[in-house]
Write a protein that holds these residues in place. Structure first.
Motif, PDB file in Angstrom:
ATOM      1  N   LEU A 195      15.625 -11.042  43.307  1.00 19.58           N
ATOM      2  CA  LEU A 195      14.481 -10.804  42.430  1.00 19.58           C
ATOM      3  C   LEU A 195      13.428 -10.016  43.189  1.00 19.58           C
ATOM      4  N   LEU A 196      13.112  -8.818  42.688  1.00 19.39           N
ATOM      5  CA  LEU A 196      12.125  -7.957  43.336  1.00 19.39           C
ATOM      6  C   LEU A 196      10.748  -8.090  42.700  1.00 19.39           C
ATOM      7  N   ALA A 197      10.690  -8.296  41.392  1.00 17.79           N
ATOM      8  CA  ALA A 197       9.404  -8.446  40.700  1.00 17.79           C
ATOM      9  C   ALA A 197       9.630  -9.108  39.358  1.00 17.79           C
ATOM     10  N   HIS A 198       8.613  -9.853  38.914  1.00 19.06           N
ATOM     11  CA  HIS A 198       8.652 -10.535  37.617  1.00 19.06           C
ATOM     12  C   HIS A 198       7.320 -10.301  36.929  1.00 19.06           C
ATOM     13  N   ASN A 199       7.378  -9.860  35.669  1.00 16.72           N
ATOM     14  CA  ASN A 199       6.164  -9.536  34.910  1.00 16.72           C
ATOM     15  C   ASN A 199       5.290  -8.527  35.640  1.00 16.72           C
ATOM     16  N   LEU A 200       5.892  -7.445  36.047  1.00 11.02           N
ATOM     17  CA  LEU A 200       5.170  -6.382  36.754  1.00 11.02           C
ATOM     18  C   LEU A 200       4.448  -5.498  35.742  1.00 11.02           C
ATOM     19  N   SER A 201       3.109  -5.494  35.811  1.00  8.55           N
ATOM     20  CA  SER A 201       2.293  -4.741  34.855  1.00  8.55           C
ATOM     21  C   SER A 201       2.132  -3.290  35.279  1.00  8.55           C
ATOM     22  N   VAL A 202       2.051  -2.421  34.278  1.00  5.97           N
ATOM     23  CA  VAL A 202       1.761  -1.001  34.483  1.00  5.97           C
ATOM     24  C   VAL A 202       0.464  -0.686  33.737  1.00  5.97           C
ATOM     25  N   SER A 203      -0.492  -0.090  34.440  1.00  4.41           N
ATOM     26  CA  SER A 203      -1.800   0.205  33.844  1.00  4.41           C
ATOM     27  C   SER A 203      -2.144   1.674  34.012  1.00  4.41           C
ATOM     28  N   ALA A 204      -3.061   2.123  33.163  1.00  2.00           N
ATOM     29  CA  ALA A 204      -3.592   3.481  33.259  1.00  2.00           C
ATOM     30  C   ALA A 204      -5.023   3.465  32.747  1.00  2.00           C
ATOM     31  N   GLN A 205      -5.947   3.913  33.581  1.00  2.00           N
ATOM     32  CA  GLN A 205      -7.368   3.976  33.219  1.00  2.00           C
ATOM     33  C   GLN A 205      -7.877   2.617  32.718  1.00  2.00           C
ATOM     34  N   GLY A 206      -7.461   1.580  33.407  1.00  2.00           N
ATOM     35  CA  GLY A 206      -7.934   0.245  33.091  1.00  2.00           C
ATOM     36  C   GLY A 206      -7.238  -0.437  31.930  1.00  2.00           C
ATOM     37  N   PHE A 254      11.634  -8.106  34.461  1.00  2.00           N
ATOM     38  CA  PHE A 254      12.232  -8.273  35.785  1.00  2.00           C
ATOM     39  C   PHE A 254      12.560  -6.923  36.421  1.00  2.00           C
ATOM     40  N   ILE A 255      12.328  -6.848  37.717  1.00  4.99           N
ATOM     41  CA  ILE A 255      12.963  -5.849  38.564  1.00  4.99           C
ATOM     42  C   ILE A 255      13.847  -6.645  39.505  1.00  4.99           C
ATOM     43  N   ALA A 256      15.142  -6.387  39.456  1.00  7.71           N
ATOM     44  CA  ALA A 256      16.070  -7.200  40.246  1.00  7.71           C
ATOM     45  C   ALA A 256      17.236  -6.342  40.720  1.00  7.71           C
ATOM     46  N   PHE A 267       8.145   7.203  33.344  1.00  6.81           N
ATOM     47  CA  PHE A 267       7.060   8.190  33.396  1.00  6.81           C
ATOM     48  C   PHE A 267       6.132   7.903  34.569  1.00  6.81           C
ATOM     49  N   SER A 268       5.158   8.769  34.755  1.00  8.78           N
ATOM     50  CA  SER A 268       4.383   8.776  36.001  1.00  8.78           C
ATOM     51  C   SER A 268       3.673   7.458  36.292  1.00  8.78           C
ATOM     52  N   ASN A 269       3.034   6.860  35.302  1.00 11.37           N
ATOM     53  CA  ASN A 269       2.301   5.621  35.570  1.00 11.37           C
ATOM     54  C   ASN A 269       3.225   4.513  36.067  1.00 11.37           C
ATOM     55  N   GLY A 270       4.378   4.388  35.435  1.00  7.41           N
ATOM     56  CA  GLY A 270       5.337   3.384  35.865  1.00  7.41           C
ATOM     57  C   GLY A 270       5.903   3.686  37.242  1.00  7.41           C
ATOM     58  N   LEU A 271       6.209   4.950  37.496  1.00  9.60           N
ATOM     59  CA  LEU A 271       6.747   5.331  38.800  1.00  9.60           C
ATOM     60  C   LEU A 271       5.733   5.091  39.908  1.00  9.60           C
ATOM     61  N   HIS A 272       4.454   5.364  39.618  1.00  7.42           N
ATOM     62  CA  HIS A 272       3.399   5.104  40.610  1.00  7.42           C
ATOM     63  C   HIS A 272       3.279   3.615  40.891  1.00  7.42           C
ATOM     64  N   THR A 273       3.431   2.790  39.853  1.00  8.91           N
ATOM     65  CA  THR A 273       3.366   1.341  40.039  1.00  8.91           C
ATOM     66  C   THR A 273       4.503   0.859  40.931  1.00  8.91           C
ATOM     67  N   ALA A 293       6.132   2.593  43.193  1.00 10.20           N
ATOM     68  CA  ALA A 293       5.886   3.066  44.560  1.00 10.20           C
ATOM     69  C   ALA A 293       4.803   2.237  45.236  1.00 10.20           C
ATOM     70  N   ALA A 294       3.752   1.885  44.489  1.00  7.33           N
ATOM     71  CA  ALA A 294       2.650   1.101  45.062  1.00  7.33           C
ATOM     72  C   ALA A 294       3.107  -0.284  45.505  1.00  7.33           C
ATOM     73  N   HIS A 295       4.147  -0.810  44.859  1.00  7.40           N
ATOM     74  CA  HIS A 295       4.671  -2.131  45.227  1.00  7.40           C
ATOM     75  C   HIS A 295       5.908  -2.022  46.111  1.00  7.40           C
ATOM     76  N   HIS A 296       6.182  -0.811  46.588  1.00  6.91           N
ATOM     77  CA  HIS A 296       7.313  -0.569  47.498  1.00  6.91           C
ATOM     78  C   HIS A 296       8.630  -1.013  46.871  1.00  6.91           C
ATOM     79  N   LEU A 297       8.771  -0.684  45.586  1.00  9.20           N
ATOM     80  CA  LEU A 297       9.974  -1.015  44.840  1.00  9.20           C
ATOM     81  C   LEU A 297      10.810   0.231  44.595  1.00  9.20           C
ATOM     82  N   PRO A 298      12.113   0.068  44.382  1.00 10.24           N
ATOM     83  CA  PRO A 298      12.951   1.233  44.076  1.00 10.24           C
ATOM     84  C   PRO A 298      12.459   1.934  42.806  1.00 10.24           C
ATOM     85  N   THR A 299      12.513   3.250  42.803  1.00  8.66           N
ATOM     86  CA  THR A 299      12.088   4.002  41.625  1.00  8.66           C
ATOM     87  C   THR A 299      13.270   4.472  40.775  1.00  8.66           C
ATOM     88  N   ASP A 300      14.460   4.434  41.339  1.00  4.88           N
ATOM     89  CA  ASP A 300      15.652   4.833  40.589  1.00  4.88           C
ATOM     90  C   ASP A 300      16.289   3.582  39.991  1.00  4.88           C
TER      91      ASP A 300
END
Length: 299
Positions: free
Chosen positions: A94-105, A113-115, A166-172, A174-181
């Motif tokens: 398990l890499l992440a659970h309920n991982l939020s993606v935000s943009a401009q607040g 899940f990211i697993a 898309f970009s916001n999700g990919l940035h999230t 990367a910020a959590h050091h998670l795989p992007t592919d």
């Protein structure tokens, strides 16, 4: 398909383990186009691990206790069952659970899940739904809450699975050091309730999904006096029921139920009563009209 008759339910006895097993092995209610298959979810040692949990459920029970109360939110309970599995099953991480993606607040969404499964990274969305219809048509399938419609949920799920494309999700990520592919995948569970005589299913319904019987009036399919019954609490929807005799109701008693999910039961050699069929007893249309009218115009 009557998933309640699967041989698995002769083996597992612990309620939480049975609920977890249903999330891992039940057929999808509808086809999203990116279902996570049972073999990948279970891994090579999955059944053995489930049996070991059934013999010693303390690790799972401890995990669930740490996240209670669920306040009758079946989705939260189901998520915690899978979070435990992804964190502890031999083939998963398990890499992440309920991982939020935000943009401009503003929150754009959250990934269930990211697993990693067998070394492959996934974005996984889970949904557990119970829909029925008097005519069995896809567009009319809905829950006991009439605002909860299958067509709406089926349309929303693909949008949820695009969160990291898309970009916001990919940035999230990367910020959590998670795989992007990430490979996107859904776990769609639940039961479709249809008139007893209906044999065909309209896409995207899965013709091999877990199927129950839809009723608005008990005289449409009178209860069998040789069977026992149980009105299921919401948090007991996930797996086929396995209950003690004192928790069961007679055919005469169950006809007092106006609305809910009902398990039809038979006794097995372990002394418990096991579900062999599930019924959605919906409120008749004329009763719903009176019910909502009285709610809007209380005396």
């Amino acid at each position: 398909m009557n998933y309640a008759l699967d041989a698995l339910w002769w083996k597992l006895t612990r309620p939480a383990v049975r609920d977890l097993a249903s999330l891992l092995t039940a057929p999808p209610l509808w086809r999203s186009g990116c279902e996570l298959n049972v073999r990948t979810l279970l891994g090579e040692q999955g059944f053995r691990y489930l049996l070991s949990l059934d013999a010693n459920p303390q690790p799972l029970e401890t995990h669930l206790a740490a996240h209670r109360p669920f306040h009758h939110r079946l989705g939260q309970y189901a998520e915690q069952l899978l979070a435990f599995w992804f964190a502890h099953a031999p083939h998963s991480e398990l890499l992440a659970h309920n991982l939020s993606v935000s943009a401009q607040g503003l929150t754009l969404g959250a990934a269930d899940f990211i697993a990693k499964l067998n070394g492959e990274a996934y974005h996984i969305e889970l949904t557990c739904k119970y829909y029925g219809s008097a005519n069995g048509e896809y567009e009319t399938l809905q829950g006991l809450n009439r605002q909860d419609r299958l067509a709406d949920k089926a349309a929303k799920l693909p949008q949820q699975l695009l969160l990291f494309k898309f970009s916001n999700g990919l940035h999230t990520l990367a910020a959590h050091h998670l795989p992007t592919d990430l490979t996107t995948a859904s776990i769609v569970r639940g039961i479709g309730f249809f008139p007893a005589a209906q044999q065909t299913f309209e896409p995207p319904l899965n013709p091999y999904g877990w199927r129950g019987v839809y009723l608005e009036r008990w005289d449409e399919c009178p209860p069998d006096p040789e069977r026992r019954y149980c009105l299921l609490e919401r948090m007991a929807y996930l797996a086929p029921a396995r209950i003690k005799a004192e928790q069961t109701l007679s055919a005469a008693e169950i006809t007092a139920v106006e609305s809910g999910l009902v398990a039809v039961l038979e006794q097995r050699p372990d002394g418990c009563w096991h579900e062999i069929l599930r019924i959605m007893k919906a409120m008749p249309s004329e009763n719903r009209t009176r019910h909502f009218a009285s709610a809007e115009n209380p005396v």
